[in-house]
Design an enzyme around this catalytic site. Structure first.
Site, mmCIF file in Angstrom:
data_model
loop_
_atom_site.group_PDB
_atom_site.id
_atom_site.type_symbol
_atom_site.label_atom_id
_atom_site.label_comp_id
_atom_site.label_asym_id
_atom_site.label_seq_id
_atom_site.Cartn_x
_atom_site.Cartn_y
_atom_site.Cartn_z
ATOM 1 N N MET A 199 1.062 -1.208 0.021
ATOM 2 C CA MET A 199 0.461 -0.150 -0.284
ATOM 3 C C MET A 199 1.110 1.659 0.183
ATOM 4 S SD MET A 199 -3.114 -0.941 2.171
ATOM 5 C CE MET A 199 -2.777 -0.613 4.088
ATOM 6 N N HIS B 215 9.492 -3.376 2.844
ATOM 7 C CA HIS B 215 9.014 -3.978 1.536
ATOM 8 C C HIS B 215 10.566 -4.309 1.085
ATOM 9 C CE1 HIS B 215 5.433 -1.073 3.404
ATOM 10 N NE2 HIS B 215 4.861 -2.249 2.953
ATOM 11 N N GLN C 214 -10.499 -2.539 2.569
ATOM 12 C CA GLN C 214 -9.787 -3.281 3.566
ATOM 13 C C GLN C 214 -9.721 -2.204 5.196
ATOM 14 O OE1 GLN C 214 -6.205 -4.489 1.861
ATOM 15 N NE2 GLN C 214 -4.981 -3.596 3.613
ATOM 16 N N LYS D 258 4.758 -10.128 9.369
ATOM 17 C CA LYS D 258 4.352 -9.028 10.484
ATOM 18 C C LYS D 258 2.893 -9.336 10.440
ATOM 19 C CE LYS D 258 3.609 -5.267 11.597
ATOM 20 N NZ LYS D 258 3.256 -4.390 11.005
ATOM 21 N N GLN E 184 -2.601 -12.050 7.500
ATOM 22 C CA GLN E 184 -2.647 -12.054 6.237
ATOM 23 C C GLN E 184 -1.834 -12.983 5.552
ATOM 24 O OE1 GLN E 184 -2.650 -7.912 4.877
ATOM 25 N NE2 GLN E 184 -0.838 -8.261 3.861
ATOM 26 N N ARG F 145 2.922 2.617 9.492
ATOM 27 C CA ARG F 145 2.152 3.575 10.599
ATOM 28 C C ARG F 145 3.109 3.556 11.526
ATOM 29 N NH1 ARG F 145 -2.650 -1.245 9.317
ATOM 30 N NH2 ARG F 145 -4.057 0.962 8.409
#
Ligand code: PAF
Length: 286
Positions: free
Chosen positions: A30, A37, A61, A149, A153, A187
């Site tokens: 995202m 990443h 989501q 992490k 998911q 975040r």
């Protein structure tokens, strides 16, 4: 760097590469990229002929009260970071090209999606599973890379790929942490200095619990109580010890487990986890 903004062009490019005998590694993101990443992108570039990343802040989501609007959008910097990690093409659809106005299809992955984040964020995994399906339909990859992490998911996507006979192979990569142990997350940018200092109690408590399990503790409640005690500085969303594959709570640590936590700070909800396998050398951590 080639940037595609719609599924048809992205797919046509992938098909052309496959006809030329090239393999493709794919990293869905995202954006708001960080070293975590980049580790996925380097793995995709190293394990395949070509690496592709997607950058799309997926509205389906997020619940209406969540941080979709304030989610960091740093597209130009992200594209430069992708290039530095060996990515040759970026798929960056707009919400309009991604979702028709009357879009109405979701993917429900039962079981593994139900506790942990699925319990606190009931909308979350159906949105993730739907968008990842759409991303896989655009980027026809041989391998797709996800970070540990977001352990639940990973479990949800692996289950979906297996159950729906998707051709892509899922590769799960270790958590990347800051030097002081904080798990990297887009975040983390929301945190002020005081919150960031308190956020360290997540990883600290998990590592202390890992030590407990390595020294032979097998009672789930004892392990979870120790973690809850270590996380007194933050508002706990959940502390759970679950089977690493099914994501179902366990009472005893007798097979590979995931110890997962979520906490609410004033400006961000953070998650972290460790894996432990009682069978191997007294345990293993990723
Ligand atoms: O992990 C993420 O960044 C997102 O959930 C994903 C997999 C890119 C889907 O929007």
């Amino acid at each position: 760097m080639i940037i595609f903004d719609n599924a048809a062009d992205m797919r046509a490019w992938c098909r052309e590469q496959h006809r030329a005998g090239k393999t493709i590694g794919f990293v869905p993101t995202m954006g708001a990229l960080h070293e975590g990443h980049l580790s996925l992108m380097r793995a995709a570039a190293g394990g395949n002929d070509l690496a592709v990343a997607s950058i799309f802040v997926n509205p389906t989501q997020f619940a209406p009260h969540e941080d979709f609007n304030k989610y960091p959008r740093t597209f130009d910097q992200d594209v430069a970071m992708c290039a530095s990690a060996g990515v040759v093409a970026v798929y960056a659809p707009t919400a309009r090209t991604m979702y028709a106005e009357d879009y109405s299809t979701f993917v429900t992955v039962g079981g593994v999606s139900e506790g942990l984040c699925g319990g606190s964020r009931p909308h979350f995994f159906r949105g993730v599973a739907a968008v990842v399906t759409k991303l896989f339909n655009a980027v026809e990859a041989d391998h797709a890379y996800f970070g540990q992490k977001d352990a639940q998911q990973c479990a949800v996507i692996k289950r979906m790929v297996r159950d729906l006979d998707m051709a892509v192979q899922i590769v799960e990569m270790p958590i990347v942490r800051e030097a002081d142990g904080l798990a990297m997350s887009s975040r983390n940018r929301y945190l002020n200095a005081e919150e960031r200092a308190r956020a360290l109690c997540l990883s600290r408590s998990l590592f202390a619990a890992l030590d407990l399990m390595e020294r032979g503790e097998r009672d789930a409640e004892t392990v979870k109580s120790a973690v809850r005690e270590g996380m007194r500085e933050v508002k706990i969303d959940y502390v759970e010890l679950v089977d690493a594959e099914t994501m179902r709570p366990v009472e005893r640590v007798e097979r590979p487990v995931l110890l997962a936590v979520a906490a609410l700070l004033e400006s961000a909800r953070l998650i972290d986890n460790i894996k432990f396998n009682p069978a191997g050398h007294g345990g293993s951590q990723q």
